[in-house]
Design a protein around this motif. Sequence first.
Motif, PDB file in Angstrom:
ATOM      1  N   GLY A 162      98.718  81.606  70.223  1.00  0.00           N
ATOM      2  CA  GLY A 162      97.939  81.672  68.986  1.00  0.00           C
ATOM      3  C   GLY A 162      96.705  82.535  69.147  1.00  0.00           C
ATOM      4  N   VAL A 163      96.020  82.373  70.288  1.00  0.00           N
ATOM      5  CA  VAL A 163      94.791  83.150  70.508  1.00  0.00           C
ATOM      6  C   VAL A 163      95.128  84.576  70.926  1.00  0.00           C
ATOM      7  CG1 VAL A 163      92.647  83.317  71.837  1.00  0.00           C
ATOM      8  CG2 VAL A 163      93.520  81.062  71.168  1.00  0.00           C
ATOM      9  N   THR A 164      95.989  84.711  71.943  1.00  0.00           N
ATOM     10  CA  THR A 164      96.193  86.065  72.496  1.00  0.00           C
ATOM     11  C   THR A 164      96.956  86.965  71.533  1.00  0.00           C
ATOM     12  OG1 THR A 164      98.212  85.432  73.637  1.00  0.00           O
ATOM     13  CG2 THR A 164      96.191  85.266  74.905  1.00  0.00           C
ATOM     14  N   ARG A 165      97.829  86.399  70.686  1.00  0.00           N
ATOM     15  CA  ARG A 165      98.610  87.218  69.757  1.00  0.00           C
ATOM     16  C   ARG A 165      98.076  87.138  68.318  1.00  0.00           C
ATOM     17  NH1 ARG A 165     103.232  89.341  71.639  1.00  0.00           N
ATOM     18  NH2 ARG A 165     102.790  90.694  69.878  1.00  0.00           N
ATOM     19  N   PRO A 220      87.712  84.250  64.524  1.00  0.00           N
ATOM     20  CA  PRO A 220      89.109  84.699  64.553  1.00  0.00           C
ATOM     21  C   PRO A 220      89.794  84.457  65.892  1.00  0.00           C
ATOM     22  CG  PRO A 220      87.585  86.563  64.516  1.00  0.00           C
ATOM     23  CD  PRO A 220      86.762  85.341  64.299  1.00  0.00           C
ATOM     24  N   ASN A 221      88.999  84.426  66.966  1.00  0.00           N
ATOM     25  CA  ASN A 221      89.597  84.259  68.295  1.00  0.00           C
ATOM     26  C   ASN A 221      89.561  82.807  68.781  1.00  0.00           C
ATOM     27  OD1 ASN A 221      86.847  84.321  68.374  1.00  0.00           O
ATOM     28  ND2 ASN A 221      86.706  85.426  70.312  1.00  0.00           N
ATOM     29  N   VAL A 222      89.346  81.865  67.859  1.00  0.00           N
ATOM     30  CA  VAL A 222      89.369  80.445  68.228  1.00  0.00           C
ATOM     31  C   VAL A 222      90.413  79.752  67.363  1.00  0.00           C
ATOM     32  CG1 VAL A 222      88.051  78.308  68.379  1.00  0.00           C
ATOM     33  CG2 VAL A 222      86.941  80.492  68.889  1.00  0.00           C
ATOM     34  N   VAL A 223      91.402  79.175  68.035  1.00  0.00           N
ATOM     35  CA  VAL A 223      92.423  78.404  67.323  1.00  0.00           C
ATOM     36  C   VAL A 223      92.123  76.929  67.561  1.00  0.00           C
ATOM     37  CG1 VAL A 223      94.885  77.863  67.143  1.00  0.00           C
ATOM     38  CG2 VAL A 223      94.145  80.220  67.540  1.00  0.00           C
ATOM     39  N   MET A 224      91.929  76.203  66.467  1.00  0.00           N
ATOM     40  CA  MET A 224      91.557  74.784  66.591  1.00  0.00           C
ATOM     41  C   MET A 224      92.662  73.906  65.998  1.00  0.00           C
ATOM     42  SD  MET A 224      87.662  75.149  65.250  1.00  0.00           S
ATOM     43  CE  MET A 224      87.073  73.519  65.701  1.00  0.00           C
ATOM     44  N   LEU A 225      93.052  72.909  66.766  1.00  0.00           N
ATOM     45  CA  LEU A 225      94.043  71.949  66.275  1.00  0.00           C
ATOM     46  C   LEU A 225      93.435  70.544  66.326  1.00  0.00           C
ATOM     47  CD1 LEU A 225      97.289  73.172  68.083  1.00  0.00           C
ATOM     48  CD2 LEU A 225      96.616  73.566  65.700  1.00  0.00           C
ATOM     49  N   PRO A 226      93.925  69.651  65.474  1.00  0.00           N
ATOM     50  CA  PRO A 226      93.379  68.292  65.418  1.00  0.00           C
ATOM     51  C   PRO A 226      94.080  67.340  66.392  1.00  0.00           C
ATOM     52  CG  PRO A 226      94.878  68.622  63.587  1.00  0.00           C
ATOM     53  CD  PRO A 226      94.887  69.910  64.371  1.00  0.00           C
ATOM     54  N   HIS A 227      93.843  67.488  67.672  1.00  0.00           N
ATOM     55  CA  HIS A 227      94.397  66.612  68.721  1.00  0.00           C
ATOM     56  C   HIS A 227      95.866  66.256  68.435  1.00  0.00           C
ATOM     57  CE1 HIS A 227      93.407  63.237  71.843  1.00  0.00           C
ATOM     58  NE2 HIS A 227      94.604  63.780  72.038  1.00  0.00           N
ATOM     59  N   GLU A 266      95.123  85.061  62.458  1.00  0.00           N
ATOM     60  CA  GLU A 266      94.725  86.194  61.613  1.00  0.00           C
ATOM     61  C   GLU A 266      95.927  86.733  60.832  1.00  0.00           C
ATOM     62  OE1 GLU A 266      91.912  89.029  63.783  1.00  0.00           O
ATOM     63  OE2 GLU A 266      92.537  87.625  65.326  1.00  0.00           O
ATOM     64  N   GLY A 267      97.096  86.762  61.496  1.00  0.00           N
ATOM     65  CA  GLY A 267      98.305  87.197  60.809  1.00  0.00           C
ATOM     66  C   GLY A 267      98.690  86.229  59.700  1.00  0.00           C
ATOM     67  N   LEU A 268      98.608  84.931  60.010  1.00  0.00           N
ATOM     68  CA  LEU A 268      98.925  83.907  59.001  1.00  0.00           C
ATOM     69  C   LEU A 268      98.026  84.056  57.781  1.00  0.00           C
ATOM     70  CD1 LEU A 268      99.327  80.527  60.924  1.00  0.00           C
ATOM     71  CD2 LEU A 268     101.017  81.625  59.439  1.00  0.00           C
ATOM     72  N   ALA A 269      96.744  84.316  58.043  1.00  0.00           N
ATOM     73  CA  ALA A 269      95.778  84.371  56.942  1.00  0.00           C
ATOM     74  C   ALA A 269      96.139  85.479  55.941  1.00  0.00           C
ATOM     75  CB  ALA A 269      94.363  84.588  57.493  1.00  0.00           C
ATOM     76  N   MET A 271      78.908  81.062  73.962  1.00  0.00           N
ATOM     77  CA  MET A 271      79.492  82.227  74.633  1.00  0.00           C
ATOM     78  C   MET A 271      80.522  82.922  73.751  1.00  0.00           C
ATOM     79  SD  MET A 271      79.694  81.192  78.603  1.00  0.00           S
ATOM     80  CE  MET A 271      80.428  82.789  78.961  1.00  0.00           C
ATOM     81  N   LEU A 272      81.282  82.127  73.009  1.00  0.00           N
ATOM     82  CA  LEU A 272      82.265  82.741  72.096  1.00  0.00           C
ATOM     83  C   LEU A 272      81.537  83.548  71.020  1.00  0.00           C
ATOM     84  CD1 LEU A 272      84.708  79.705  71.848  1.00  0.00           C
ATOM     85  CD2 LEU A 272      85.369  82.012  72.624  1.00  0.00           C
ATOM     86  N   LYS A 273      80.462  82.968  70.497  1.00  0.00           N
ATOM     87  CA  LYS A 273      79.705  83.675  69.443  1.00  0.00           C
ATOM     88  C   LYS A 273      79.106  84.974  69.971  1.00  0.00           C
ATOM     89  CE  LYS A 273      76.998  81.336  66.490  1.00  0.00           C
ATOM     90  NZ  LYS A 273      76.077  80.264  66.026  1.00  0.00           N
ATOM     91  N   ALA A 274      78.706  84.926  71.246  1.00  0.00           N
ATOM     92  CA  ALA A 274      78.071  86.116  71.834  1.00  0.00           C
ATOM     93  C   ALA A 274      79.103  87.118  72.353  1.00  0.00           C
ATOM     94  CB  ALA A 274      77.147  85.678  72.970  1.00  0.00           C
ATOM     95  N   GLY A 275      80.385  86.817  72.183  1.00  0.00           N
ATOM     96  CA  GLY A 275      81.427  87.739  72.655  1.00  0.00           C
ATOM     97  C   GLY A 275      81.548  87.762  74.170  1.00  0.00           C
ATOM     98  N   GLN A 276      81.095  86.670  74.829  1.00  0.00           N
ATOM     99  CA  GLN A 276      81.150  86.650  76.300  1.00  0.00           C
ATOM    100  C   GLN A 276      82.442  86.026  76.824  1.00  0.00           C
ATOM    101  OE1 GLN A 276      77.476  84.555  76.674  1.00  0.00           O
ATOM    102  NE2 GLN A 276      76.290  86.421  77.026  1.00  0.00           N
ATOM    103  N   LEU A 277      83.304  85.590  75.909  1.00  0.00           N
ATOM    104  CA  LEU A 277      84.627  85.071  76.278  1.00  0.00           C
ATOM    105  C   LEU A 277      85.631  85.634  75.277  1.00  0.00           C
ATOM    106  CD1 LEU A 277      84.066  81.273  77.050  1.00  0.00           C
ATOM    107  CD2 LEU A 277      85.027  82.962  78.626  1.00  0.00           C
ATOM    108  N   GLY A 278      86.889  85.750  75.737  1.00  0.00           N
ATOM    109  CA  GLY A 278      87.894  86.366  74.870  1.00  0.00           C
ATOM    110  C   GLY A 278      88.340  85.485  73.716  1.00  0.00           C
TER     111      GLY A 278
END
Length: 328
Positions: free
Chosen positions: A118-121, A283-290, A125-128, A255-262
């Motif tokens: 979900g994150v790497t591909r 866009p680079n964070v995929v969140m699921l509800p446990h 964003e495609g779904l949206a 770190m995600l907000k600062a672009g320091q992680l993919g």
Amino acid sequence: MPSKRLSVVVTRRLPEVVETRLTELFTVRLRADDTPMSRGELVDAVQEADVLVPTVTDRIDAGLIGQAGERLKLIANYGAGFDHIDVATARSRGILVSNTPGVVTEDTADMVMALMLGVTRRIQEGLAVMQDGSWQGWAPTAFLGARMSGKRLGILGMGRIGQAVARRAAAFGMQVHYHNRHRLRPEIEDALQATYWESLDQMVARMDMLSVNCPSTPSTYHLLNARRLQLMKPSAVIVNTSRGEVIDENALTRMLKAGQLGGAGLDVYEHGSQANPDLRNMPNVVMLPHMGSATVEGRVEMGEKVIINVKTFADGHRPPDQVLPAML
Ligand SMILES: NC(=O)C1=CN([C@@H]2O[C@H](COP(=O)(O)OP(=O)(O)OC[C@H]3O[C@@H](n4cnc5c(N)ncnc54)[C@H](O)[C@@H]3O)[C@@H](O)[C@H]2O)C=CC1
Ligand SMILES: O=C(O)C(=O)CO
């Protein structure tokens, strides 16, 4: 004690087939609506029950166990993780604790792969664009993600789920690395083609992706703190299906907000259902509800495990999935 005389209180709605079987075997109080019990309802439950069947959404801490009635003898958790139960206090009161390991393994490992993809591909964003109808057709430079094959995956916690992730990652052509409390036996390491890192710092610094699969314990709390996260490659992706407490969620968000992680694929959060709101809409964070273990088959098998633990206990034996404080 004959099983039917055993008073079992279940804190959440379970799959119907599980509730039916529990009712056939024991004297059961089921939950009417699908909400977690309030603290007061939990206190009533531990005072009334011989066996409590809680889930991850119940906090079975020392204060609650201290209010349990004399008859409470088993806490048969519906779930593999037992960080929400004070196992040491239960033991000191002579109350056994059991869980449901194994039956959640494959489904949760599948979800690790789903989150990684979900994150790497860039699947969300495609779904949206498909969902809002804004897609204009194929383009050579649109939605470019990263290739999974050939990448280095670090697995933090190489137990049941970690090993199931390793098998899947090998099938995806990834290089598997791991850090675990104990090194695996050589034949298991060889079968998984996994490279062991004694130093978590050194491992995280070299990985393209990191899957968190250790339990939440005092020794894993914020194991991925700001300092360790900063060791990671700026392109690295973290996937967490274990427990939110293992990662310092605020540091991760910063770190995600600062672009320091993919990117990050998250199924669990440090404060339960209250995920850091800043994680949303990245866009680079995929969140699921446990929902790592949320398959029909898995949830029924979790119920069967609970039933086997309670029935074995009722028959005068130790539940097969007893957990002990030393396991923390
Ligand atoms: N998202 C979901 O729906 C689900 C989440 N889980 C979570 O996944 C966790 C792992 O489950 P399993 O693989 O079945 O457990 P497991 O007990 O088989 O594996 C956990 C591994 O973590 C290692 N570990 C423990 N402390 C460590 C430390 N300080 N540093 C490095 N390694 C450490 C252990 O040695 C073990 O190898 C559960 O505790 C639970 O919190 C489990 C099922 C579903
Ligand atoms: O089993 C667990 O520990 C879960 O998180 C839900 O299946």
